[in-house]
Design an enzyme around this catalytic site. Structure first.
Site, PDB file in Angstrom:
ATOM      1  N   SER A 213       0.848  -1.193   0.000  1.00  0.00           N
ATOM      2  CA  SER A 213       0.000   0.000   0.000  1.00  0.00           C
ATOM      3  C   SER A 213       0.882   1.240   0.000  1.00  0.00           C
ATOM      4  CB  SER A 213      -0.886  -0.009   1.245  1.00  0.00           C
ATOM      5  OG  SER A 213      -1.645   1.172   1.303  1.00  0.00           O
ATOM      6  N   ALA A 214       0.560   2.209  -0.870  1.00  0.00           N
ATOM      7  CA  ALA A 214       1.424   3.381  -1.022  1.00  0.00           C
ATOM      8  C   ALA A 214       1.482   4.259   0.223  1.00  0.00           C
ATOM      9  CB  ALA A 214       0.940   4.222  -2.213  1.00  0.00           C
ATOM     10  N   HIS A 215       0.331   4.423   0.884  1.00  0.00           N
ATOM     11  CA  HIS A 215       0.305   5.445   1.945  1.00  0.00           C
ATOM     12  C   HIS A 215       1.016   5.029   3.219  1.00  0.00           C
ATOM     13  CE1 HIS A 215      -3.172   4.200   4.703  1.00  0.00           C
ATOM     14  NE2 HIS A 215      -3.367   3.382   3.701  1.00  0.00           N
TER      15      HIS A 215
ATOM     16  N   CYS B 239     -11.301   1.509  14.849  1.00  0.00           N
ATOM     17  CA  CYS B 239     -12.140   1.207  13.691  1.00  0.00           C
ATOM     18  C   CYS B 239     -12.420   2.516  12.957  1.00  0.00           C
ATOM     19  CB  CYS B 239     -13.412   0.479  14.103  1.00  0.00           C
ATOM     20  SG  CYS B 239     -14.476   1.435  15.151  1.00  0.00           S
TER      21      CYS B 239
ATOM     22  N   THR C 151      -9.594   2.973 -15.566  1.00  0.00           N
ATOM     23  CA  THR C 151      -8.477   3.863 -15.923  1.00  0.00           C
ATOM     24  C   THR C 151      -7.536   3.995 -14.735  1.00  0.00           C
ATOM     25  OG1 THR C 151      -9.914   5.042 -17.440  1.00  0.00           O
ATOM     26  CG2 THR C 151      -7.893   6.176 -16.765  1.00  0.00           C
TER      27      THR C 151
HETATM   28  N1  PLP Z   1      -2.948  -4.462   5.870  1.00  0.00           N
HETATM   29  C1  PLP Z   1      -2.353  -3.907   6.935  1.00  0.00           C
HETATM   30  C2  PLP Z   1      -1.398  -4.704   7.749  1.00  0.00           C
HETATM   31  C3  PLP Z   1      -2.635  -2.576   7.274  1.00  0.00           C
HETATM   32  O1  PLP Z   1      -2.044  -2.027   8.332  1.00  0.00           O
HETATM   33  C4  PLP Z   1      -3.547  -1.846   6.471  1.00  0.00           C
HETATM   34  C5  PLP Z   1      -3.905  -0.452   6.823  1.00  0.00           C
HETATM   35  O2  PLP Z   1      -3.937  -0.080   7.980  1.00  0.00           O
HETATM   36  C6  PLP Z   1      -4.136  -2.471   5.369  1.00  0.00           C
HETATM   37  C7  PLP Z   1      -3.811  -3.782   5.096  1.00  0.00           C
HETATM   38  C8  PLP Z   1      -5.100  -1.754   4.485  1.00  0.00           C
HETATM   39  O3  PLP Z   1      -4.406  -0.923   3.586  1.00  0.00           O
HETATM   40  P1  PLP Z   1      -5.173   0.288   2.843  1.00  0.00           P
HETATM   41  O4  PLP Z   1      -5.456   1.315   3.881  1.00  0.00           O
HETATM   42  O5  PLP Z   1      -4.210   0.765   1.807  1.00  0.00           O
HETATM   43  O6  PLP Z   1      -6.406  -0.296   2.243  1.00  0.00           O
END
Ligand code: PLP
Length: 384
Positions: A202-204, A325, A240
């Site tokens: 995940s980029a962020h 959550c 896209t």
């Molecule tokens: N997997 C883990 C271990 C995470 O910590 C997170 C986000 O907190 C995710 C998946 C979900 O990623 P995204 O927020 O990019 O959907």
């Protein structure tokens, strides 16, 4: 980062601040908009941007660009992996008890759908490390199995023995999916050496923007078509492409990779804080295991997670409860419960630094926590 200098952000495991390199790539792509499927010059330039980023993201885990499918984030990458394994004929799913909800809930959904797959839960020990003996036994049962084990836990930072698990899964002709959303850009990762079939990124979490991620698939895995439409991402994920987000993901991936050694040094600052709070009676979770260098999960008995987060916020320090959550409500940490410390689960706090954190941030965070802990202790003594 952009937050005011008087506030301190130590919540990188929730979202890392956008890296300057990512911001620049994002803006550059936004300023020359084009659809990468267009055949004209601008379209071809956008295609180049996407393909360069694909190679950059692949490099973070040591795979060629062709192994990377861009998606909308870690959640979608996990879902695409699990649904791909199902389409490939897995007959049951084993997930570790500490997986992120993105994996847990997707696996459960496979269970409740018609012809549902059985889901079994792989326990962890007191340090939050997956129980390999349990897994070895569980894999003896007949049936092709999907095993989901994260590389590093989002709450404790504990790193899982994925290479050992992959040997077990391989011996039983199973499919290993690794959620590396928290590990990528924080520790070195070699997809092939780990022996995974699929891996979520995940980029962020590594300094890119929110809403973009990737599924990495090895040669044994076939990625299923989850979104139908225009055939983008080699037919695996129509729609896209998020060109600007993908460009920024690539730039962040390169910067994160270059910053691995300096991030590793942050463990000293994290451990110095840990020593200070432990000296006053706090417990550090997962301390006996390998952990991400910038993650600290602590618990002070009687000091509720939500109260800690609020106290820290008032002091200008942004951290998280073990688990929050989406409504922002804090629940007792199920990860800490799974580690056999249900007694501490309501009191867990996660402090997570990253690329822009300084030693001073960690020191001030420790000061603020200790001051709040002292106040809470004094109040409890008054009541008693
Ligand atoms: N997997 C883990 C271990 C995470 O910590 C997170 C986000 O907190 C995710 C998946 C979900 O990623 P995204 O927020 O990019 O959907």
């Amino acid at each position: 980062m952009n937050a005011s200098r008087s506030s301190i952000y130590l919540d990188y495991n929730a979202t890392a601040p956008l890296r300057p390199e990512a911001r620049e790539a994002l803006l550059r792509a936004l300023e020359s908009p084009a659809n990468p499927s267009s055949v004209h010059a601008a379209g071809r330039a956008a295609r180049d941007v996407v393909e360069r980023a694909r190679a950059q993201v692949g490099a973070v885990v040591g795979v060629p660009a062709g192994s990377v499918t861009f998606v909308s984030g870690g959640t979608e990458a996990n879902a695409l992996a699990i649904e791909s394994a199902r389409a490939a004929g897995v007959e049951r799913i084993i997930i570790s008890t500490i997986e992120h909800d993105a994996v847990t809930e997707t696996a459960k959904a496979q269970n409740t759908q018609s012809g549902g797959l059985p889901v079994e839960i792989l326990p962890v020990d007191n340090n939050g490390v997956a129980d390999l003996d349990w897994l070895a036994q569980a894999l003896e049962k007949p049936g092709k199995t999907l095993v989901c084990l994260m590389l590093a836990n989002n709450e404790t930072g504990v790193i899982q023995p994925v290479d050992k698990v992959s040997a077990l899964v391989r011996a039983h002709d199973g499919w290993l999916h690794v959620d590396a959303v928290q590990a990528a850009g924080k520790i070195a990762i070699d997809f092939s050496a780990l022996g995974a079939d699929t891996m979520a990124l995940s980029a962020h979490k590594l300094g890119g923007p929110q809403g973009v991620g990737a599924l990495v698939a090895g040669t044994r895995a076939t990625v299923t078509r989850r979104l139908h439409g225009g055939g983008q991402e080699r037919g695996r994920r129509a729609g896209t492409e998020n060109v600007a987000g993908i460009a920024a993901f690539g730039a962040a991936a390169v910067a994160a990779q270059e910053g691995l050694a300096s991030l590793a040094e942050q463990a000293q600052w994290r451990d110095a804080l840990a020593q200070r709070v432990k000296a006053q009676g706090a417990v550090v979770l997962g301390e006996g295991a390998d952990r991400l260098p910038q993650t600290l999960c602590l618990a002070g008995e009687g000091f509720g997670s939500e109260v800690q987060v609020m106290n820290m916020d008032l002091a200008g320090i942004m951290v998280s409860a073990g688990s929050a959550c989406c409504s922002g409500k804090v629940k007792a940490s199920r990860v800490v419960e799974a580690m056999g410390r249900a007694d501490l689960a309501p009191f867990a706090l996660r402090i997570s630094g990253g690329w822009a954190s300084t030693e001073d941030d960690w020191i001030k965070c420790g000061d603020a926590w200790l001051a709040a802990w002292k106040r809470i202790g004094a109040r409890r003594r008054e009541v008693a």
